[in-house]
Write a protein that holds these residues in place. Structure first.
Motif, PDB file in Angstrom:
ATOM      1  N   GLY A   1       0.782  -1.231   0.000  1.00  0.00           N
ATOM      2  CA  GLY A   1       0.000   0.000   0.000  1.00  0.00           C
ATOM      3  C   GLY A   1       0.808   1.272   0.000  1.00  0.00           C
ATOM      4  N   ASP A   2       2.156   1.187   0.044  1.00  0.00           N
ATOM      5  CA  ASP A   2       2.924   2.429   0.019  1.00  0.00           C
ATOM      6  C   ASP A   2       2.926   3.003  -1.400  1.00  0.00           C
ATOM      7  OD1 ASP A   2       4.797   0.969  -1.388  1.00  0.00           O
ATOM      8  OD2 ASP A   2       6.328   1.002   0.177  1.00  0.00           O
ATOM      9  N   ARG A   3       3.557   4.165  -1.557  1.00  0.00           N
ATOM     10  CA  ARG A   3       3.448   4.892  -2.822  1.00  0.00           C
ATOM     11  C   ARG A   3       4.010   4.114  -4.013  1.00  0.00           C
ATOM     12  NH1 ARG A   3       5.996   9.036  -5.835  1.00  0.00           N
ATOM     13  NH2 ARG A   3       4.492  10.482  -6.757  1.00  0.00           N
ATOM     14  N   PRO A   4       5.228   3.548  -3.945  1.00  0.00           N
ATOM     15  CA  PRO A   4       5.717   2.778  -5.093  1.00  0.00           C
ATOM     16  C   PRO A   4       4.807   1.603  -5.450  1.00  0.00           C
ATOM     17  CG  PRO A   4       7.519   3.277  -3.595  1.00  0.00           C
ATOM     18  CD  PRO A   4       6.259   3.658  -2.882  1.00  0.00           C
ATOM     19  N   PHE A   5       4.317   0.915  -4.425  1.00  0.00           N
ATOM     20  CA  PHE A   5       3.403  -0.208  -4.642  1.00  0.00           C
ATOM     21  C   PHE A   5       2.160   0.258  -5.398  1.00  0.00           C
ATOM     22  CE2 PHE A   5      -0.256  -2.716  -3.390  1.00  0.00           C
ATOM     23  CZ  PHE A   5       0.184  -4.028  -3.426  1.00  0.00           C
ATOM     24  N   ARG A   6       1.542   1.324  -4.921  1.00  0.00           N
ATOM     25  CA  ARG A   6       0.304   1.800  -5.528  1.00  0.00           C
ATOM     26  C   ARG A   6       0.526   2.326  -6.937  1.00  0.00           C
ATOM     27  NH1 ARG A   6       0.114   4.943  -1.185  1.00  0.00           N
ATOM     28  NH2 ARG A   6      -0.545   6.770  -2.389  1.00  0.00           N
ATOM     29  N   LEU A   7       1.618   3.016  -7.165  1.00  0.00           N
ATOM     30  CA  LEU A   7       1.884   3.556  -8.500  1.00  0.00           C
ATOM     31  C   LEU A   7       2.008   2.440  -9.533  1.00  0.00           C
ATOM     32  CD1 LEU A   7       4.422   6.468  -7.797  1.00  0.00           C
ATOM     33  CD2 LEU A   7       2.039   6.656  -8.542  1.00  0.00           C
ATOM     34  N   VAL A   8       2.692   1.367  -9.168  1.00  0.00           N
ATOM     35  CA  VAL A   8       2.847   0.245 -10.092  1.00  0.00           C
ATOM     36  C   VAL A   8       1.496  -0.406 -10.379  1.00  0.00           C
ATOM     37  CG1 VAL A   8       3.798  -2.084 -10.351  1.00  0.00           C
ATOM     38  CG2 VAL A   8       5.252  -0.223  -9.529  1.00  0.00           C
ATOM     39  N   VAL A   9       0.730  -0.681  -9.333  1.00  0.00           N
ATOM     40  CA  VAL A   9      -0.566  -1.344  -9.516  1.00  0.00           C
ATOM     41  C   VAL A   9      -1.504  -0.461 -10.329  1.00  0.00           C
ATOM     42  CG1 VAL A   9      -2.569  -2.323  -8.354  1.00  0.00           C
ATOM     43  CG2 VAL A   9      -0.287  -2.708  -7.416  1.00  0.00           C
ATOM     44  N   HIS A  10      -1.551   0.835 -10.021  1.00  0.00           N
ATOM     45  CA  HIS A  10      -2.406   1.738 -10.782  1.00  0.00           C
ATOM     46  C   HIS A  10      -2.004   1.767 -12.253  1.00  0.00           C
ATOM     47  CE1 HIS A  10      -4.262   2.812  -7.165  1.00  0.00           C
ATOM     48  NE2 HIS A  10      -3.627   3.924  -6.858  1.00  0.00           N
ATOM     49  N   ALA A  11      -0.702   1.835 -12.520  1.00  0.00           N
ATOM     50  CA  ALA A  11      -0.224   1.898 -13.910  1.00  0.00           C
ATOM     51  C   ALA A  11      -0.619   0.635 -14.674  1.00  0.00           C
ATOM     52  CB  ALA A  11       1.289   2.093 -13.933  1.00  0.00           C
ATOM     53  N   LEU A  12      -0.502  -0.528 -14.027  1.00  0.00           N
ATOM     54  CA  LEU A  12      -0.846  -1.771 -14.706  1.00  0.00           C
ATOM     55  C   LEU A  12      -2.347  -1.930 -14.888  1.00  0.00           C
ATOM     56  CD1 LEU A  12       1.737  -4.221 -13.110  1.00  0.00           C
ATOM     57  CD2 LEU A  12       1.720  -3.308 -15.434  1.00  0.00           C
ATOM     58  N   ILE A  13      -3.137  -1.421 -13.960  1.00  0.00           N
ATOM     59  CA  ILE A  13      -4.586  -1.427 -14.152  1.00  0.00           C
ATOM     60  C   ILE A  13      -4.942  -0.610 -15.388  1.00  0.00           C
ATOM     61  CG2 ILE A  13      -6.789  -0.603 -13.218  1.00  0.00           C
ATOM     62  CD1 ILE A  13      -5.776  -1.360 -10.429  1.00  0.00           C
ATOM     63  N   CYS A  14      -4.350   0.565 -15.506  1.00  0.00           N
ATOM     64  CA  CYS A  14      -4.614   1.422 -16.679  1.00  0.00           C
ATOM     65  C   CYS A  14      -4.149   0.735 -17.959  1.00  0.00           C
ATOM     66  CB  CYS A  14      -3.923   2.768 -16.509  1.00  0.00           C
ATOM     67  SG  CYS A  14      -4.600   3.785 -15.174  1.00  0.00           S
ATOM     68  N   LEU A  15      -2.979   0.094 -17.923  1.00  0.00           N
ATOM     69  CA  LEU A  15      -2.484  -0.618 -19.098  1.00  0.00           C
ATOM     70  C   LEU A  15      -3.420  -1.759 -19.478  1.00  0.00           C
ATOM     71  CD1 LEU A  15      -0.288  -1.118 -21.217  1.00  0.00           C
ATOM     72  CD2 LEU A  15       0.924  -2.512 -19.514  1.00  0.00           C
ATOM     73  N   SER A  16      -3.971  -2.443 -18.478  1.00  0.00           N
ATOM     74  CA  SER A  16      -4.900  -3.537 -18.755  1.00  0.00           C
ATOM     75  C   SER A  16      -6.101  -3.050 -19.548  1.00  0.00           C
ATOM     76  CB  SER A  16      -5.366  -4.173 -17.437  1.00  0.00           C
ATOM     77  OG  SER A  16      -4.293  -4.735 -16.727  1.00  0.00           O
ATOM     78  N   VAL A  17      -6.619  -1.899 -19.181  1.00  0.00           N
ATOM     79  CA  VAL A  17      -7.770  -1.346 -19.904  1.00  0.00           C
ATOM     80  C   VAL A  17      -7.363  -0.912 -21.314  1.00  0.00           C
ATOM     81  CG1 VAL A  17      -9.472   0.517 -19.942  1.00  0.00           C
ATOM     82  CG2 VAL A  17      -8.931  -0.647 -17.799  1.00  0.00           C
ATOM     83  N   VAL A  18      -6.198  -0.276 -21.418  1.00  0.00           N
ATOM     84  CA  VAL A  18      -5.710   0.180 -22.725  1.00  0.00           C
ATOM     85  C   VAL A  18      -5.574  -0.995 -23.693  1.00  0.00           C
ATOM     86  CG1 VAL A  18      -3.686   1.136 -23.913  1.00  0.00           C
ATOM     87  CG2 VAL A  18      -4.573   2.253 -21.866  1.00  0.00           C
TER      88      VAL A  18
END
Length: 411
Positions: A314-331
């Protein structure tokens, strides 16, 4: 006992249960996404009971892999940290990026399925908007930040999903002899059969869970293997028991091989009423959502570790990676749905096989090497570990051509 005291004790008991088995339920949620429902249903529909034997193999393989993973977790030795130390930071970075990219294909399929379930259940008719909305909910889940909150939400969803589908078994008279015969290994020399084997292994022996488990020492505060072993065994047993039920039911009720979003739930509707079909779709959508999001937690640990950080859940690096991959999944999901023959169900059946062919053998070899470096397994343990790694690796190699043909057919 007063009502308040009873409620307090119930709440405490629930918290203790989630604390003890919640990580295993997270693993179960990752494994048993809606993709697994459709892979298992497709296996039962196409091959009857003939592939039931793969599930005990997957259970044993998963438990052996988790045994190696648990030893690393108890010693607080994340798998990607070992890989980085072994091959160097220069090589570890592109490797981690590549594995994360392959890993997110699970989310491509599962967010598409969650979007399809949302469209089915609501007046919304646009699959693309539904997929985007489910991904946005995934980002919101990650933003809960605290692991115990996320663990509680996912545990509740998983238990509801399991309960909803087990009702099917109670309403059907399964042929015991035919089911038992399905546990005898058999082999058919055709692409679809071989692809289904690795899809079942790839979706049950779920390698993102090993990156998660080996990175959770600081979050779960467990420093003994037995706690991890108890936790993941509970999750794996639940998944495989439910998987047997889903495949067996599909073998009886979906004989024509035409798998749709609602097909696996139609036996439930026939058994207890039409309203049950909506319950199934809700459960399938929830399973898809939890798997799509929880899978990426592995990348949330793995990528920062490859770049020299030690992320906390849940820290910032963790969340940034997960958020980026969620967005990539949709793309990636939107053009696949718009411009190819892939639909949410076919994505769900194919993408675990992609991960089984690529990500699973890499992770299994790394786990085996890490355990041998940091610990001193007995000869028997080393032989068992190596045998499972060999099965996964050979299975992946043998089915690569079959998988390539399947994907080419949809493109």
């Amino acid at each position: 006992m007063s009502t308040a005291s009873y409620v307090e004790r119930s709440v405490m008991g629930t918290k203790q249960f989630v604390n003890r088995y919640g990580l295993g339920l997270l693993f179960a949620a990752n494994v048993f996404g809606a993709g697994s429902v459709f892979i298992l249903s497709q296996a039962g529909s196409d091959f009857g009971f003939a592939l039931l034997w793969v599930l005990p193999l997957a259970l044993l393989s998963g438990l052996v892999m988790h045994e190696m993973s648990a030893r690393l977790a108890a010693a607080d030795r994340p798998l990607m940290v070992y890989i980085k130390d072994r091959i160097g930071g220069t090589a570890a970075k592109p490797l981690a990026i590549g594995i994360a990219f392959i890993m997110q294909f699970w989310s491509v399929a599962n967010y598409a399925l969650a979007g399809a379930a949302f469209v089915y259940l609501t007046p919304l008719s646009n699959l693309y908007i539904g997929t985007v909305l489910m991904a946005a909910l995934g980002i919101a889940l990650v933003e809960l930040r605290l692991y115990n909150r996320i663990e509680g939400v996912i545990a509740a969803l998983v238990l509801a999903i399991f309960g909803s589908y087990l009702v099917i078994v109670l309403g059907l008279d399964l042929p015991v002899g035919a089911v038992a015969s399905g546990f005898v290994p058999s082999f058919v020399s055709e692409f679809g059969y071989l692809t289904m084997i690795i899809a079942l292994l790839g979706t049950t022996v779920y390698y993102p869970n090993f990156f998660i488990q080996t990175s959770m020492s600081g979050t779960k505060d467990w420093d003994v293997v037995s706690k991890y072993r108890r936790d993941h065994t509970f999750g794996m047993l639940a998944v495989v028991a439910l998987s047997v039920a889903v495949m067996a039911v599909a073998a009886m009720t979906i004989p024509d091989g035409r798998l749709t979003l609602t097909a696996p739930g139609e036996p439930l509707a026939a058994a207890i009423g039409p309203w049950a079909l909506d319950v199934f779709v809700i459960a399938a959508g929830a399973a898809s959502f939890t798997s799509a999001t929880g899978t990426l937690f592995g990348a949330g640990f793995m990528l920062p570790q490859a770049f020299g950080h030690r992320p906390f859940f849940g820290d910032r690096p963790f969340r940034l990676v997960v958020h980026a991959l969620i967005c990539l999944s949709v793309v990636l999901a939107l053009p696949l749905l718009a411009f190819t023959g892939f639909r949410p169900v076919t994505l769900a059946i194919t993408m675990p096989a992609v991960n089984g062919v690529i990500g699973l053998p890499i992770t299994s070899i790394a786990l085996y090497a890490a355990v041998n470096r940091y610990f001193d397994p007995s000869r028997i343990e080393r032989a068992v570990f190596l045998a499972v790694v060999g099965v996964l690796f050979v299975g992946s190699a043998l089915t690569a051509q079959s998988l390539a043909g399947t994907i080419a057919g949809y493109l």
